[in-house]
Design a protein around this motif. Structure first.
Motif, PDB file in Angstrom:
ATOM      1  N   THR A  88      39.498  22.839  38.218  1.00 30.16           N
ATOM      2  CA  THR A  88      39.356  21.554  37.536  1.00 30.16           C
ATOM      3  C   THR A  88      39.322  20.394  38.532  1.00 30.16           C
ATOM      4  OG1 THR A  88      41.742  21.681  37.236  1.00 30.16           O
ATOM      5  CG2 THR A  88      40.388  22.208  35.338  1.00 30.16           C
ATOM      6  N   MET A  89      40.013  20.554  39.672  1.00 33.42           N
ATOM      7  CA  MET A  89      39.996  19.495  40.691  1.00 33.42           C
ATOM      8  C   MET A  89      38.600  19.358  41.273  1.00 33.42           C
ATOM      9  SD  MET A  89      43.282  18.935  42.815  1.00 33.42           S
ATOM     10  CE  MET A  89      44.941  19.135  42.261  1.00 33.42           C
ATOM     11  N   ARG A  90      37.967  20.498  41.555  1.00 38.94           N
ATOM     12  CA  ARG A  90      36.592  20.451  42.087  1.00 38.94           C
ATOM     13  C   ARG A  90      35.680  19.799  41.052  1.00 38.94           C
ATOM     14  NH1 ARG A  90      38.722  25.418  43.420  1.00 38.94           N
ATOM     15  NH2 ARG A  90      39.030  25.654  45.657  1.00 38.94           N
ATOM     16  N   GLU A  91      35.839  20.228  39.808  1.00 40.95           N
ATOM     17  CA  GLU A  91      34.971  19.695  38.756  1.00 40.95           C
ATOM     18  C   GLU A  91      35.155  18.193  38.606  1.00 40.95           C
ATOM     19  OE1 GLU A  91      36.184  22.183  35.580  1.00 40.95           O
ATOM     20  OE2 GLU A  91      35.174  23.934  36.438  1.00 40.95           O
ATOM     21  N   ALA A  92      36.410  17.741  38.687  1.00 41.98           N
ATOM     22  CA  ALA A  92      36.680  16.303  38.589  1.00 41.98           C
ATOM     23  C   ALA A  92      35.971  15.566  39.708  1.00 41.98           C
ATOM     24  CB  ALA A  92      38.185  16.047  38.642  1.00 41.98           C
ATOM     25  N   GLY A  93      36.009  16.113  40.918  1.00 41.74           N
ATOM     26  CA  GLY A  93      35.341  15.488  42.055  1.00 41.74           C
ATOM     27  C   GLY A  93      33.841  15.427  41.864  1.00 41.74           C
ATOM     28  N   PHE A  94      33.263  16.550  41.450  1.00 44.90           N
ATOM     29  CA  PHE A  94      31.810  16.582  41.244  1.00 44.90           C
ATOM     30  C   PHE A  94      31.401  15.625  40.133  1.00 44.90           C
ATOM     31  CE2 PHE A  94      32.109  21.091  42.947  1.00 44.90           C
ATOM     32  CZ  PHE A  94      31.761  20.685  44.224  1.00 44.90           C
TER      33      PHE A  94
ATOM     34  N   GLY B 113      30.512  12.369  41.082  1.00 46.11           N
ATOM     35  CA  GLY B 113      29.321  12.281  41.901  1.00 46.11           C
ATOM     36  C   GLY B 113      29.576  12.472  43.385  1.00 46.11           C
ATOM     37  N   LEU B 114      30.736  12.959  43.751  1.00 43.44           N
ATOM     38  CA  LEU B 114      31.024  13.162  45.170  1.00 43.44           C
ATOM     39  C   LEU B 114      30.244  14.364  45.693  1.00 43.44           C
ATOM     40  CD1 LEU B 114      34.907  12.762  45.339  1.00 43.44           C
ATOM     41  CD2 LEU B 114      33.184  11.184  46.169  1.00 43.44           C
ATOM     42  N   PRO B 115      29.741  14.282  46.939  1.00 43.82           N
ATOM     43  CA  PRO B 115      29.127  15.463  47.525  1.00 43.82           C
ATOM     44  C   PRO B 115      30.214  16.507  47.854  1.00 43.82           C
ATOM     45  CG  PRO B 115      29.216  13.699  49.130  1.00 43.82           C
ATOM     46  CD  PRO B 115      29.703  13.124  47.832  1.00 43.82           C
ATOM     47  N   ARG B 116      29.781  17.709  47.988  1.00 44.10           N
ATOM     48  CA  ARG B 116      30.693  18.830  48.182  1.00 44.10           C
ATOM     49  C   ARG B 116      31.662  18.596  49.351  1.00 44.10           C
ATOM     50  NH1 ARG B 116      30.244  24.694  46.274  1.00 44.10           N
ATOM     51  NH2 ARG B 116      32.489  24.789  46.412  1.00 44.10           N
ATOM     52  N   TRP B 117      31.116  18.087  50.485  1.00 43.21           N
ATOM     53  CA  TRP B 117      31.968  17.956  51.667  1.00 43.21           C
ATOM     54  C   TRP B 117      33.055  16.919  51.445  1.00 43.21           C
ATOM     55  CZ3 TRP B 117      31.946  13.597  55.050  1.00 43.21           C
ATOM     56  CH2 TRP B 117      31.008  12.608  54.726  1.00 43.21           C
ATOM     57  N   LYS B 118      32.781  15.931  50.585  1.00 41.45           N
ATOM     58  CA  LYS B 118      33.829  14.933  50.317  1.00 41.45           C
ATOM     59  C   LYS B 118      34.866  15.493  49.362  1.00 41.45           C
ATOM     60  CE  LYS B 118      32.114  10.412  51.438  1.00 41.45           C
ATOM     61  NZ  LYS B 118      31.572   9.163  50.947  1.00 41.45           N
ATOM     62  N   VAL B 119      34.406  16.315  48.407  1.00 42.27           N
ATOM     63  CA  VAL B 119      35.357  16.971  47.510  1.00 42.27           C
ATOM     64  C   VAL B 119      36.320  17.819  48.333  1.00 42.27           C
ATOM     65  CG1 VAL B 119      35.610  18.663  45.665  1.00 42.27           C
ATOM     66  CG2 VAL B 119      33.767  16.991  45.569  1.00 42.27           C
ATOM     67  N   THR B 120      35.751  18.623  49.268  1.00 38.29           N
ATOM     68  CA  THR B 120      36.587  19.478  50.110  1.00 38.29           C
ATOM     69  C   THR B 120      37.507  18.644  50.990  1.00 38.29           C
ATOM     70  OG1 THR B 120      34.783  21.064  50.158  1.00 38.29           O
ATOM     71  CG2 THR B 120      36.545  21.367  51.766  1.00 38.29           C
ATOM     72  N   GLY B 121      36.921  17.649  51.651  1.00 31.81           N
ATOM     73  CA  GLY B 121      37.673  16.906  52.654  1.00 31.81           C
ATOM     74  C   GLY B 121      38.729  15.986  52.062  1.00 31.81           C
ATOM     75  N   GLN B 122      38.400  15.378  50.920  1.00 30.39           N
ATOM     76  CA  GLN B 122      39.320  14.339  50.441  1.00 30.39           C
ATOM     77  C   GLN B 122      40.173  14.764  49.257  1.00 30.39           C
ATOM     78  OE1 GLN B 122      37.011  10.766  49.980  1.00 30.39           O
ATOM     79  NE2 GLN B 122      36.619  10.647  52.174  1.00 30.39           N
ATOM     80  N   ILE B 123      39.757  15.827  48.567  1.00 30.25           N
ATOM     81  CA  ILE B 123      40.556  16.270  47.426  1.00 30.25           C
ATOM     82  C   ILE B 123      41.229  17.613  47.714  1.00 30.25           C
ATOM     83  CG2 ILE B 123      40.522  16.886  44.989  1.00 30.25           C
ATOM     84  CD1 ILE B 123      38.072  15.066  44.711  1.00 30.25           C
ATOM     85  N   LEU B 124      40.415  18.621  48.072  1.00 30.56           N
ATOM     86  CA  LEU B 124      40.966  19.982  48.196  1.00 30.56           C
ATOM     87  C   LEU B 124      41.937  20.099  49.362  1.00 30.56           C
ATOM     88  CD1 LEU B 124      37.762  22.049  47.396  1.00 30.56           C
ATOM     89  CD2 LEU B 124      39.516  21.171  45.855  1.00 30.56           C
ATOM     90  N   TYR B 125      41.588  19.492  50.507  1.00 30.70           N
ATOM     91  CA  TYR B 125      42.488  19.581  51.655  1.00 30.70           C
ATOM     92  C   TYR B 125      43.848  18.960  51.324  1.00 30.70           C
ATOM     93  CZ  TYR B 125      38.916  21.220  54.944  1.00 30.70           C
ATOM     94  OH  TYR B 125      37.968  21.957  55.593  1.00 30.70           O
ATOM     95  N   LYS B 126      43.816  17.876  50.559  1.00 31.96           N
ATOM     96  CA  LYS B 126      45.088  17.227  50.225  1.00 31.96           C
ATOM     97  C   LYS B 126      45.912  18.118  49.303  1.00 31.96           C
ATOM     98  CE  LYS B 126      44.211  12.443  51.140  1.00 31.96           C
ATOM     99  NZ  LYS B 126      43.147  11.529  50.769  1.00 31.96           N
TER     100      LYS B 126
END
Lengths: 316, 280
Positions: free
Chosen positions: B166-172, B175-188
């Motif tokens: 759900t966190m990835r989906e929220a990021g997408f 409209g965030l690109p994948r690398w920003k989802v990974t870098g700014q949401i998932l890593y945290k």
């Protein structure tokens, strides 16, 4: 979103994708590179001695004859002793942690067992050389020699003098070192046995031993075998602890009380002293053998564990 | 009680006793080893340990150069191995999650995780030491980085896969690109797990001896030059423990105590950290 920042986003996306895929490729290349580099470094030994490298017991740096039989034998014998000790003890610990221990004690005792894996192997080596080997030589080995040294079949295994260091000591130390790895996997898979199976056994009036031997172990069999292979892979390649307590002797002896050598200990002891190309190549050829064997053993472990892996999400 | 019931009762008690004995067996060796290290180590602890260099045979001295060399090599290995490991773990968990390459790399990484460290030392010897023509601190750091890499890769992979989709989906959805989802949401979200992996890896490589034997070798004198052989605690312990000199034995025990205390403290700290992260 403006056009330029959009393009920058796409560039970042590609860069990020390429970087992470590159890192994943690097992991793959490192393993391949290790195999190729060991094969290449050992080519001189393989071409000089051929298949005889595996079957010759002679290890003579002065005359330039190198055969791997003694280190291979020592590696296999010490690893076998380690498994004989570690497997039942690990299953016992897993049983204790999942069935017997009160809930509050499971965490701390589990962590204590895991800490056995955190102690650096050189510490095992020093303890083994200065404390454990003399203790064995004084209290245990005389008893073994006296009571088992003359029995018909086991006798030859326990002949000789109680000098402390040797294959038996190295095997026991190795066994203690791999207990945490085998026990951790065994505990995790025991805990993953579906409660309905256990409850059914309890409802039928099974004792704890009957639950273990007729429900838990049959259900977790492949994962337990995988854990044993994982421990074996660790034992085969363990270097420092074995180097301390094995005695660095290139002799082939049946008796477990005699000093011997292992592949890893031979490399650790002799590599910086190897003064000819053939000598160095023979040691790298030994490393190649070790790498191939541990690769096969660890692959088997991984395959056997992967089934449990999926239901658990994690095993280590 | 029938004979059959009695037999079952005895088998059960035997299993109970065996499980307890096995656990005690494991704990006895843990405390025996720790007690030995503590007893001999404390005897040998002196202020000169951190003020003097490793001595020639039969003389008193310290381990200052070894502590320095170990510290530099371990930190350099963490600096090299961590980013690569995080990137590889990110590929396994995110960008290549269901790809064939990820399946193969995950398999290979687990093998690398348990591969004999002495073989890794020889690989770096063939690759770096032969090319440079001599032993060096940089070769030692590379060998340690190669041992750290699979640990960080695996823990990053695991930590990221624990992050709910759900966190990835929220990021997408933003409209965030994948690398920003990974870098700014998932890593945290996966920070605690990833940090655990790095610290456990650091503890592991601090005690590694075998891969340093043919890469960093050792150096009796003070040297800060990474292109030269570098003193380090594990190899000094190995050489001194195997020597016939009492002063060297004492220094080896002092080094062993420092090393064990550091590694165990780090392990316990990481477990407390992980527990805190879980309960949050």
């Amino acid at each position: 979103m403006s056009d330029s920042s959009h393009r920058r986003g796409a560039g970042g996306e590609r860069l990020f994708g390429l970087t992470t895929a590159g890192a994943a490729w690097l992991v793959l290349l490192l393993l391949l590179g290790t195999a190729v580099s060991m094969a290449w470094g050992g080519r001189q030994a393989f071409s000089t001695f051929g298949f005889g490298f595996l079957t010759s017991r002679e290890w003579n740096p002065v005359e330039g004859h190198f055969g791997a039989l003694v280190p291979i034998y020592g590696t296999l014998v010490t690893s076998a002793i380690a498994l004989i000790i570690a497997v039942p003890v690990s299953v016992g610990i897993a049983l204790f942690l999942t069935e017997i221990a009160p809930r509050w004690a499971r965490g701390p005792i589990g962590i204590a067992i895991e800490l056995l894996a955190a102690i650096p192997s050189i510490i095992y080596g020093m303890w083994g050389l200065f404390v454990f080997a003399p203790w064995l030589g004084e209290h245990v080995q005389p008893w073994l020699i006296e009571h088992l040294g003359n029995t018909p079949i086991l006798g030859p295994l326990f002949e000789g003098a109680p000098i402390g260091i040797g294959m038996l000591t190295a095997g026991i130390v190795l066994g203690i070192m791999i207990i945490p790895f085998v026990a951790a996997v065994a505990r995790d898979v025991f805990a993953a046995v579906p409660p309905s199976l256990r409850e059914a056994a309890v409802a039928l009036g099974s004792t704890r031993w009957e639950i273990l031997s007729r429900v838990t172990l049959p259900y977790t069999r492949s994962a337990i075998v995988g854990a044993v292979f994982l421990g074996l892979g660790r034992a085969l390649g363990e270097t420092m602890a074995v180097t301390f307590v094995l005695g660095n002797a290139h002799d082939l002896s049946i008796s477990l009380l005699m000093p011997s050598n292992s592949i890893a200990a031979t490399i650790a002891n002799e590599f910086t002293e190897a003064d000819t190309d053939l000598y160095r190549s023979s040691l790298i050829a030994l490393a190649f053998l070790l790498f191939v064997v541990t690769f096969i053993v660890l692959s088997l472990a991984k395959l056997l564990l992967s089934r449990m892996d999926r239901s658990l999400g994690r095993t280590h | 009680m029938s004979a059959r019931q009695l037999r079952r009762r005895i088998a059960d008690l035997a299993a109970f006793a065996f499980a307890c004995a096995a656990t005690i067996f494991g704990l006895v060796f843990l405390f025996w080893i720790l007690w030995t290290t503590f007893r001999y180590g404390v005897e040998a602890l002196k202020p000169s340990l951190v003020t003097q260099m490793t001595p020639p045979p039969g003389e008193d001295g310290g381990l200052l150069n070894a502590f320095y060399g170990s510290g530099v090599m371990v930190l350099l290995a963490v600096a090299i191995g961590t980013p690569i490991g995080i990137a590889a773990g990110t590929y396994l968990a995110e960008h290549g999650r269901f790809s064939r390459l990820a399946a193969i790399v995950r398999f290979v990484n687990d093998i690398l995780l348990s591969a004999p460290s002495i073989v890794i030392g020889l690989f770096v010897y063939e690759l770096v030491v032969r090319t440079m023509g001599h032993f060096s601190g940089i070769a030692g750091a590379l060998a340690l980085a190669m041992i750290l890499l699979p640990i960080v890769t695996r823990t990053t992979d695991e930590a990221l896969r624990l992050v709910p989709d759900t966190m990835r989906e929220a990021g997408f959805a933003l409209g965030l690109p994948r690398w920003k989802v990974t870098g700014q949401i998932l890593y945290k979200a996966a920070r605690a797990g990833m940090l655990t992996g790095i610290l456990l890896g650091l503890a592991r490589i601090s005690g590694e001896t075998a891969p340093l034997l043919f890469t960093a070798l050792n150096n009796q004198f003070w040297s800060a030059d990474l292109a030269q052989p570098l003193a380090n605690v594990p190899v000094v312990i190995f050489q001194y423990a195997m020597s016939p000199y009492d002063q060297w034995h004492a220094l080896a025990w002092a080094g062993a105590l420092t090393l064990t205390a550091f590694v165990l403290a780090l392990n316990v700290f990481v477990r407390i950290l992980a527990r805190k992260g879980n309960s949050k």
